[in-house]
Design an enzyme around this catalytic site. Structure first.
Site, short mmCIF file in Angstrom:
data_model
loop_
_atom_site.label_atom_id
_atom_site.label_comp_id
_atom_site.label_asym_id
_atom_site.label_seq_id
_atom_site.Cartn_x
_atom_site.Cartn_y
_atom_site.Cartn_z
N ASP A 73 8.49 0.63 -8.44
CA ASP A 73 9.06 1.84 -7.85
C ASP A 73 10.58 1.67 -7.87
O ASP A 73 11.08 0.70 -7.30
CB ASP A 73 8.62 1.99 -6.39
CG ASP A 73 7.11 2.17 -6.25
OD1 ASP A 73 6.48 2.67 -7.20
OD2 ASP A 73 6.57 1.78 -5.20
N ASP A 83 -5.54 8.09 -4.55
CA ASP A 83 -5.21 7.29 -3.38
C ASP A 83 -6.46 7.16 -2.50
O ASP A 83 -7.12 8.16 -2.22
CB ASP A 83 -4.10 7.96 -2.56
CG ASP A 83 -2.75 7.81 -3.23
OD1 ASP A 83 -2.63 6.98 -4.15
OD2 ASP A 83 -1.81 8.51 -2.83
#
Lengths: 253, 198
Positions: free
Chosen positions: A130, A11
């Protein structure tokens, strides 16, 4: 034999890695290029860099970062986060990314998948999904990092993404993510057996056995994880050796 | 040493340039016939579609330039496929015909349903080939492709995916690989180094 892939995910915020502490061999764990190079050296098969920056300046920093990654790292890498339109994809590919991962933007505008596939080839187009298993037993897709539920259901949406030209599906189970109790193998198996494109499993890695299960029971083509690699809970060379000994085709460096 | 990377309407040629820079080589990226012809080594890389790229090469006279090269030349991915006789991609496209092989689409079978062939796979190479020197047995290289060249007299390495196909070809000064050495870590760097040392 085609090897199963192990993919660390980094990230990135304002050009720096968010997670990633405690790496002994590298100067700056905050530098995604150094961390990525270390993972490459340890035997990662690919890398994913997710931009979680919100600001405009941060986005520009990310593009510069993508160029530095391409210059310095000799394995394939995917970038995602903040891709809204074809121009964003063009900029990231021109900066040297091998693939882009599109998530919310693909749900909001499914034509984007077709545009990317047509413009740059399916091989660059990873569609990230997701999804969460709800009480009724259905997998519902979510937007904006899992904050907003949509009408879309996992299996139908993955199939549609494939038909529109996605080259890979990256499926994160919100039920399993961060829990470290293993991947969503039942859903992954259904996905993998119903699609003709590779499936990357994400969410749930806690120990080495979970990776064996995701490849054998979940039939995944690749497995992605973040914190267990960043925090040295599992070392990639040990993991790959273990998986190879378990009979899973692995590239050992 | 002057290395030229052929510039045409295919994607992903910059990653080859980056890989060469990591080896300390500053290549020239050019679609100019004279610059290409004057190179010591030529690399013909790219990711693209056979019909569109062949049309571009013909329109720009690059088809004859490439065919008449006499210096060591390395085709990568679509570059390899375009050096073959013909490709099924986009119908039945006549290609440059350096190698006699034809390029076919992978047809999924009962055990392997996924096309493209994407990821790291083993390459079994002729140990006497200079392109594969100083590599371990059956090294893993990175692949992304839906079409493959058949196996024939110019084949110097093979890979198995659905069927056996040519991972690498060699004839006279022409070398070609289906995988991406520029994305294949240390192993890929060694192969590029081997090519530069030919």
């Amino acid at each position: 034999m085609l090897a199963k892939r192990i993919i660390p995910c980094l990230d990135i915020k304002d050009g720096q890695t968010v997670k990633g502490v405690n790496f002994v061999n590298i100067r700056s764990v905050g530098d995604p290029v150094e961390l990525g190079a270390e993972y490459s050296r340890l035997g990662a098969d690919e890398l994913v860099f997710l931009d979680i920056t919100a600001s405009h300046e941060g986005r520009k920093t990310f593009k510069d970062l993508v160029r530095r990654i391409a210059e310095n790292i000799s394995i394939p890498f995917t970038v995602g986060g903040g891709i809204h339109e074809i121009g964003d994809v063009d900029a990231l590919l021109c900066a040297g990314a091998d693939k882009v991962s599109i998530n919310s933007a693909a749900i909001k505008n499914p034509d984007l998948i077709s545009e990317v596939a047509k413009g740059f080839g399916s091989q660059v187009c990873t569609v990230a999904i997701d999804a969460k298993l709800d009480e009724s037993g259905e997998w519902t897709c979510y937007l904006n990092g899992g904050r907003v539920a949509t009408e879309k259901k996992l299996f139908a949406w993955a199939k549609e993404a494939q038909e529109r030209g996605a080259g890979e599906i990256l499926f994160t189970s919100m039920n399993h993510d961060g829990v470290k109790q293993g991947f969503a193998n039942d859903a992954l198996r259904v996905l993998s057996e119903s699609l003709s494109i590779p499936v990357i499993a994400s969410g749930g890695a806690g120990k080495m056995e979970h990776f064996k299960d995701v490849f054998t029971e979940g039939k995944a083509d690749a497995a992605l994880a973040a914190s267990i690699f960043h925090f040295h809970e599992i070392a990639i060379p040990d993991l790959k050796k273990y998986l190879r000994d378990e009979g899973i085709p692995m590239r050992i460096v | 040493m002057k290395v030229v990377i052929i510039k045409y309407n295919a994607g992903n040629i910059f990653s080859v340039d980056y890989a060469l820079r990591r080896l300390g080589v500053e290549a020239t990226i050019s679609g100019d016939a004279d610059i290409i012809k004057s190179a010591d080594k030529v690399i013909f890389p790219g990711v693209g579609e056979a019909e569109t790229t062949m049309n571009y090469l013909r329109e720009h006279g690059l088809d004859n330039v490439i065919k008449n090269l006499t210096q060591p030349t390395l085709g990568i991915c679509i570059g390899m496929q375009l050096l073959c006789k013909s490709s099924e991609e986009g119908g039945n496209v006549e290609c440059l015909g350096i190698f006699d092989e034809v390029v076919k689409r992978f047809v999924p079978n009962e055990s392997i349903i996924k096309v493209p062939h994407m990821g790291w796979n083993t390459v079994t190479a002729d140990p006497s080939s200079p392109l594969f020197k100083n590599l371990t047995n059956d090294p893993y290289f990175y692949y992304v492709h839906s079409y493959h060249a058949t196996v024939g007299k110019d084949t110097i390495a093979t890979t198995d995916y659905i069927n056996q196909y040519s991972a690498a070809l060699h004839k006279d000064n022409f070398y070609a690989v289906q995988f991406h050495p520029e994305k294949s870590g240390k192993v890929g760097e060694q192969l590029l180094k081997n090519f530069l040392e030919l």
